[in-house]
Motif scaffolding. Structure first.
Motif, PDB file in Angstrom:
ATOM      1  N   ASP A  35       0.825  -1.212   0.000  1.00  7.80           N
ATOM      2  CA  ASP A  35       0.000   0.000   0.000  1.00  7.80           C
ATOM      3  C   ASP A  35       0.854   1.254   0.000  1.00  7.80           C
ATOM      4  O   ASP A  35       0.344   2.360  -0.134  1.00  7.80           O
ATOM      5  CB  ASP A  35      -0.939   0.018   1.206  1.00  7.80           C
ATOM      6  CG  ASP A  35      -0.190  -0.061   2.536  1.00  7.80           C
ATOM      7  OD1 ASP A  35       0.872  -0.706   2.567  1.00  7.80           O
ATOM      8  OD2 ASP A  35      -0.674   0.494   3.540  1.00  7.80           O
ATOM      9  N   TRP A  52      -0.940   2.893   7.529  1.00 11.08           N
ATOM     10  CA  TRP A  52      -0.429   1.837   6.668  1.00 11.08           C
ATOM     11  C   TRP A  52      -0.876   0.466   7.165  1.00 11.08           C
ATOM     12  O   TRP A  52      -1.104   0.263   8.359  1.00 11.08           O
ATOM     13  CB  TRP A  52       1.102   1.886   6.610  1.00 11.08           C
ATOM     14  CG  TRP A  52       1.638   3.223   6.218  1.00 11.08           C
ATOM     15  CD1 TRP A  52       2.298   4.109   7.015  1.00 11.08           C
ATOM     16  CD2 TRP A  52       1.534   3.854   4.937  1.00 11.08           C
ATOM     17  NE1 TRP A  52       2.624   5.244   6.308  1.00 11.08           N
ATOM     18  CE2 TRP A  52       2.160   5.121   5.035  1.00 11.08           C
ATOM     19  CE3 TRP A  52       0.972   3.473   3.713  1.00 11.08           C
ATOM     20  CZ2 TRP A  52       2.247   6.000   3.961  1.00 11.08           C
ATOM     21  CZ3 TRP A  52       1.050   4.351   2.641  1.00 11.08           C
ATOM     22  CH2 TRP A  52       1.683   5.590   2.767  1.00 11.08           C
ATOM     23  N   LEU A  53      -0.992  -0.462   6.257  1.00  4.96           N
ATOM     24  CA  LEU A  53      -1.339  -1.831   6.623  1.00  4.96           C
ATOM     25  C   LEU A  53      -0.209  -2.437   7.458  1.00  4.96           C
ATOM     26  O   LEU A  53       0.974  -2.254   7.131  1.00  4.96           O
ATOM     27  CB  LEU A  53      -1.557  -2.678   5.371  1.00  4.96           C
ATOM     28  CG  LEU A  53      -2.686  -2.245   4.432  1.00  4.96           C
ATOM     29  CD1 LEU A  53      -2.695  -3.113   3.190  1.00  4.96           C
ATOM     30  CD2 LEU A  53      -4.034  -2.291   5.144  1.00  4.96           C
ATOM     31  N   THR A 278      -6.200  -6.914  -2.257  1.00  8.81           N
ATOM     32  CA  THR A 278      -5.334  -5.974  -1.574  1.00  8.81           C
ATOM     33  C   THR A 278      -4.096  -6.687  -1.041  1.00  8.81           C
ATOM     34  O   THR A 278      -4.041  -7.915  -0.970  1.00  8.81           O
ATOM     35  CB  THR A 278      -6.068  -5.287  -0.408  1.00  8.81           C
ATOM     36  OG1 THR A 278      -6.357  -6.257   0.608  1.00  8.81           O
ATOM     37  CG2 THR A 278      -7.363  -4.625  -0.874  1.00  8.81           C
ATOM     38  N   PRO A 347      -8.268   2.212   6.099  1.00  8.97           N
ATOM     39  CA  PRO A 347      -7.303   2.378   5.006  1.00  8.97           C
ATOM     40  C   PRO A 347      -7.632   1.570   3.763  1.00  8.97           C
ATOM     41  O   PRO A 347      -7.107   1.847   2.695  1.00  8.97           O
ATOM     42  CB  PRO A 347      -5.981   1.919   5.646  1.00  8.97           C
ATOM     43  CG  PRO A 347      -6.376   1.050   6.791  1.00  8.97           C
ATOM     44  CD  PRO A 347      -7.661   1.625   7.303  1.00  8.97           C
ATOM     45  N   HIS A 348      -8.518   0.566   3.888  1.00  4.46           N
ATOM     46  CA  HIS A 348      -8.877  -0.223   2.712  1.00  4.46           C
ATOM     47  C   HIS A 348      -9.705   0.570   1.704  1.00  4.46           C
ATOM     48  O   HIS A 348      -9.894   0.135   0.563  1.00  4.46           O
ATOM     49  CB  HIS A 348      -9.657  -1.479   3.120  1.00  4.46           C
ATOM     50  CG  HIS A 348      -8.794  -2.525   3.773  1.00  4.46           C
ATOM     51  ND1 HIS A 348      -8.782  -2.733   5.118  1.00  4.46           N
ATOM     52  CD2 HIS A 348      -7.891  -3.390   3.249  1.00  4.46           C
ATOM     53  CE1 HIS A 348      -7.928  -3.691   5.413  1.00  4.46           C
ATOM     54  NE2 HIS A 348      -7.369  -4.109   4.299  1.00  4.46           N
ATOM     55  N   THR A 353      -4.303   1.571  -1.489  1.00  5.39           N
ATOM     56  CA  THR A 353      -4.399   0.286  -0.799  1.00  5.39           C
ATOM     57  C   THR A 353      -5.098  -0.750  -1.665  1.00  5.39           C
ATOM     58  O   THR A 353      -4.731  -1.933  -1.658  1.00  5.39           O
ATOM     59  CB  THR A 353      -5.163   0.454   0.537  1.00  5.39           C
ATOM     60  OG1 THR A 353      -4.463   1.386   1.351  1.00  5.39           O
ATOM     61  CG2 THR A 353      -5.273  -0.870   1.277  1.00  5.39           C
ATOM     62  N   ARG A 354      -6.074  -0.328  -2.434  1.00  3.78           N
ATOM     63  CA  ARG A 354      -6.865  -1.286  -3.211  1.00  3.78           C
ATOM     64  C   ARG A 354      -6.359  -1.497  -4.629  1.00  3.78           C
ATOM     65  O   ARG A 354      -6.923  -2.285  -5.388  1.00  3.78           O
ATOM     66  CB  ARG A 354      -8.320  -0.884  -3.224  1.00  3.78           C
ATOM     67  CG  ARG A 354      -8.624   0.522  -3.692  1.00  3.78           C
ATOM     68  CD  ARG A 354     -10.125   0.819  -3.599  1.00  3.78           C
ATOM     69  NE  ARG A 354     -10.661   0.472  -2.289  1.00  3.78           N
ATOM     70  CZ  ARG A 354     -11.954   0.230  -2.054  1.00  3.78           C
ATOM     71  NH1 ARG A 354     -12.822   0.289  -3.042  1.00  3.78           N
ATOM     72  NH2 ARG A 354     -12.368  -0.064  -0.844  1.00  3.78           N
TER      73      ARG A 354
END
Length: 356
Positions: A35, A52-53, A278, A347-348, A353-354
């Motif tokens: 991401d 962030w992820l 993702t 965040p998605h 991110t996607r």
């Protein structure tokens, strides 16, 4: 491949060529590998801070490969590696080797902003990468800095030129066109594409994910783009071909081709065959989807290939997403799709991110 079979108990699709509620096939999987990004483009990442992820949530290359097998068992034959900026993912050629070896695969491509491409193009080519799509919104360094808030324009241009130097063809250049910002560069970009060579694809400014400054007045439509190009080049002919491709393609009098992705004013939802994975394993069946489905957890909990096929196939067979068409009905009241506050909570929902 045989049509999808359905279990007698719950109707779950277990294998084959699946279709959704509008008879759209599952053909194209976009796989985000990170991401994170090294640019901050206005239409994608305009804010200063992001959530962030978690690193431990990111899929490993082996997990991505396994999920690719699931999607390919259901009809997917085109894979595109995305981000964020995918070249920021360490050891990416290892993933490309795993994916390029799959027998059903018909097309493997990567979408990159080009900043780090010079350093990676040969290793990706050697690993089996077949095609590159590179983002290029402007040929002017000052505009690039304003759009991306970075000063790496020369690295992008060098990266673009490194692709044919590495012996690769069928390169695409993606340009998000915005009125009053870069809409006056259409001809210049096509002429630049001739020198690479690469086919330019103009993309209407969309109101998805992190486009928190989206304004309908900045949209430069397909009709306006074609008008400008016809005024300069003369006759522009549409090329009738793959009905599932997102871009409508056109030919200039000298045979040069270009594409337009008119997702904002003339959406292609009726022929959308794309799914998105993702970097942490969420399946999104539409770019405008508010929620996704977690594939990472059942996979890590021991779900079999058949069980994952049933999960994904069942989701796709029930798919009714027509996000861009639904947004088009908003017309005059259309504004930012997701507010900044919601993006910070989830965040998605972010474009970076996607996987765009």
């Amino acid at each position: 491949m045989q049509p999808a079979s359905k279990g007698s108990g719950n109707g779950a699709v277990t294998a084959g060529d699946v279709r959704d509620a509008y008879s759209r096939p599952l053909r194209n999987l976009r796989i985000s590998v990170t991401d994170k990004c090294n640019l901050r483009c206005q239409y994608c990442m305009p804010e200063e801070e992001y959530t962030w992820l978690p690193r431990q949530d990111l899929l490993t290359f082996e997990e991505i490969s396994r999920l690719a097998d699931v999607f390919m068992a259901l009809g997917v034959d085109k894979l595109r590696i995305t981000g964020g900026e995918p070249l920021l993912r360490r050891e990416l050629p290892e993933l490309i080797r795993l994916l390029s070896a799959k027998q059903r695969l018909r097309d493997l491509a990567i979408t990159t902003n080009g900043v780090k491409l010079v350093d990676h193009v040969e290793s990706l080519r050697d690993a089996g990468m077949r095609r590159f799509t590179i983002s290029l919104d402007t040929l002017r360094p000052d505009r690039f800095e304003k759009l991306s808030r970075r000063t790496t324009h020369s690295a992008v241009i060098e990266g673009i030129r490194s692709v044919p130097a590495a012996g690769l063809t069928d390169t695409k250049l993606d340009t998000v066109v915005m009125k009053g910002i870069n809409h006056d560069e259409l001809v210049d970009l096509i002429e630049f594409g001739k020198t690479v060579p690469a086919e330019v694809r103009f993309i209407e400014y969309m109101d998805v994910g992190g486009a928190t400054g989206w304004n309908k007045n900045l949209v430069y439509s397909r009709r306006e783009m074609l008008g400008d190009l016809q005024a300069h080049y003369g006759q522009v002919d549409e090329i009738r071909e793959n009905e599932w491709a997102p871009a409508d393609r056109f030919a200039l009098p000298d045979g040069t081709t270009f594409g337009i992705i008119s997702s904002t004013t003339q959406p292609f939802c009726s022929t959308c065959d794309r799914s998105r994975l993702t970097a942490d394993g969420q399946l999104l069946t539409c770019l405008y989807a508010i929620t996704g489905t977690d594939l990472r957890t059942p996979m890590r909990d021991g779900a079999s290939h058949e069980e994952l096929c049933a999960l994904v196939g069942g989701l796709w067979s029930g798919r009714r997403d027509r996000g861009a068409v639904d947004r088009l009905t908003k017309k005059d009241e259309r504004s930012v799709f997701v507010a900044v506050g919601e993006l910070k909570k989830n965040p998605h929902l972010e474009m970076h991110t996607r996987g765009g």
